[in-house]
Design a protein around this motif. Structure first.
Motif, PDB file in Angstrom:
ATOM      1  N   ASN A  49       0.757  -1.220   0.122  1.00 51.01           N
ATOM      2  CA  ASN A  49       0.326   0.090  -0.312  1.00 51.01           C
ATOM      3  C   ASN A  49       0.505   1.274   0.101  1.00 51.01           C
ATOM      4  OD1 ASN A  49      -2.682  -1.886   0.074  1.00 51.01           O
ATOM      5  ND2 ASN A  49      -1.630  -1.700   2.454  1.00 51.01           N
ATOM      6  N   SER A  50       2.290   1.434  -0.371  1.00 53.03           N
ATOM      7  CA  SER A  50       2.894   1.789   0.558  1.00 53.03           C
ATOM      8  C   SER A  50       4.104   2.105  -0.764  1.00 53.03           C
ATOM      9  CB  SER A  50       3.214   2.622   1.543  1.00 53.03           C
ATOM     10  OG  SER A  50       3.721   1.430   2.327  1.00 53.03           O
ATOM     11  N   GLN A  52       8.668   3.874  -0.253  1.00 50.25           N
ATOM     12  CA  GLN A  52       9.417   4.786   0.441  1.00 50.25           C
ATOM     13  C   GLN A  52      10.204   4.985  -0.211  1.00 50.25           C
ATOM     14  OE1 GLN A  52      11.292   2.865   3.881  1.00 50.25           O
ATOM     15  NE2 GLN A  52       9.356   2.586   4.299  1.00 50.25           N
ATOM     16  N   LYS A  76       7.524   8.678   1.845  1.00 52.37           N
ATOM     17  CA  LYS A  76       6.557   7.585   2.184  1.00 52.37           C
ATOM     18  C   LYS A  76       5.115   8.064   1.454  1.00 52.37           C
ATOM     19  CE  LYS A  76       3.877   4.470   5.016  1.00 52.37           C
ATOM     20  NZ  LYS A  76       3.213   3.767   6.702  1.00 52.37           N
ATOM     21  N   THR A  77       5.114   6.980   0.059  1.00 57.47           N
ATOM     22  CA  THR A  77       3.650   7.449  -0.516  1.00 57.47           C
ATOM     23  C   THR A  77       3.071   6.567  -0.937  1.00 57.47           C
ATOM     24  OG1 THR A  77       3.537   9.365  -2.626  1.00 57.47           O
ATOM     25  CG2 THR A  77       5.733   8.024  -2.384  1.00 57.47           C
ATOM     26  N   ASN A  78       2.130   6.898  -1.772  1.00 57.80           N
ATOM     27  CA  ASN A  78       1.777   5.742  -2.706  1.00 57.80           C
ATOM     28  C   ASN A  78       2.112   4.761  -3.765  1.00 57.80           C
ATOM     29  OD1 ASN A  78      -1.241   6.338  -1.866  1.00 57.80           O
ATOM     30  ND2 ASN A  78      -1.819   7.886  -2.591  1.00 57.80           N
ATOM     31  N   GLY A  93       4.909  18.844   1.488  1.00 59.66           N
ATOM     32  CA  GLY A  93       4.213  18.478   2.334  1.00 59.66           C
ATOM     33  C   GLY A  93       5.404  18.601   3.762  1.00 59.66           C
ATOM     34  N   ASN A 130       5.577  12.210   4.977  1.00 60.80           N
ATOM     35  CA  ASN A 130       4.480  11.142   5.134  1.00 60.80           C
ATOM     36  C   ASN A 130       3.732  12.200   4.160  1.00 60.80           C
ATOM     37  OD1 ASN A 130       5.909   9.244   6.342  1.00 60.80           O
ATOM     38  ND2 ASN A 130       5.765  10.244   8.236  1.00 60.80           N
ATOM     39  N   TRP A 131       2.752  10.752   3.195  1.00 65.71           N
ATOM     40  CA  TRP A 131       2.660  11.020   2.249  1.00 65.71           C
ATOM     41  C   TRP A 131       1.865  12.640   1.523  1.00 65.71           C
ATOM     42  CZ3 TRP A 131       0.582   6.593   1.054  1.00 65.71           C
ATOM     43  CH2 TRP A 131       1.384   5.543   2.469  1.00 65.71           C
ATOM     44  N   PRO A 132       2.827  13.177   0.907  1.00 60.53           N
ATOM     45  CA  PRO A 132       3.132  14.479   0.426  1.00 60.53           C
ATOM     46  C   PRO A 132       2.650  14.337  -1.206  1.00 60.53           C
ATOM     47  CG  PRO A 132       4.980  13.292   0.119  1.00 60.53           C
ATOM     48  CD  PRO A 132       4.377  12.127   0.581  1.00 60.53           C
ATOM     49  N   GLU A 133       2.118  15.260  -1.334  1.00 64.96           N
ATOM     50  CA  GLU A 133       1.765  16.074  -2.490  1.00 64.96           C
ATOM     51  C   GLU A 133       3.372  15.580  -4.053  1.00 64.96           C
ATOM     52  OE1 GLU A 133      -0.536  19.423  -5.107  1.00 64.96           O
ATOM     53  OE2 GLU A 133      -0.959  19.137  -2.240  1.00 64.96           O
TER      54      GLU A 133
END
Length: 168
Positions: A49-50, A52, A76-78, A93, A130-133
């Protein structure tokens, strides 16, 4: 004199590590919302699900000001869109210090857990986002022969990995 040599070598290694920490110019931007330009330095680590990404930061924007800087961060992103070694990215982020976490049976000084900060610092990574644009500016931005060679080795490795999964 043989032992003295190894003691001197250990001191030299420790001093190099301390210089690495002091040369990390991202420290002044910690715990702030930022926008940065950086290049993926290593093969992305893909999970279910991620993903790195280890990113070498080149420029950072805070407010209306842009600064040249350097330092590695872990993003950490999609897992999609797919990111590759040497992609040039704009990342927006919250830059933060990695948090240590609890692991059953593990220990860090002062409690039970995993010393994630120390683990990342061995690779010169002192901050995470974590989870930035993320916006891809340029795919596979190879600037040296070595980057080109390593990128092609990773591409070949991925082709083998994809074809090997057909036979399972």
């Amino acid at each position: 004199s043989f032992c003295l040599f190894f003691v001197a070598l250990g001191i030299f290694r420790f001093e190099i590590y301390n210089v690495k920490i002091s040369e990390n110019k991202l420290e002044q931007y910690g715990n702030q919302k930022i926008e940065l330009l950086g290049k993926i330095q290593e093969e992305p680590i893909l999970g279910d699900n991620s993903a790195q990404l280890v990113v070498n930061v080149q420029k950072i924007a805070v407010g209306n000001k842009i600064f040249l800087t350097n330092g590695k961060i872990l993003v950490k992103t999609n897992p999609y869109p797919e990111y590759n070694y040497s992609d040039l990215l704009i990342i927006k982020g919250q830059l933060s210090v990695p948090e240590n976490f609890s692991v059953q049976g593990g220990s860090v000084p002062g409690g039970s857990g995993f010393d994630y900060q120390n683990y990342l610092s061995r690779d010169g990574i002192f901050y995470v986002i974590n989870w930035p644009e993320i916006q891809i500016v340029f795919k596979k931005n190879y600037q040296t022969f070595w980057e080109f060679s390593y990128g092609n080795i990773l591409d070949f490795k991925n082709i083998i990995r994809q074809n090997a999964s057909l036979f399972n």
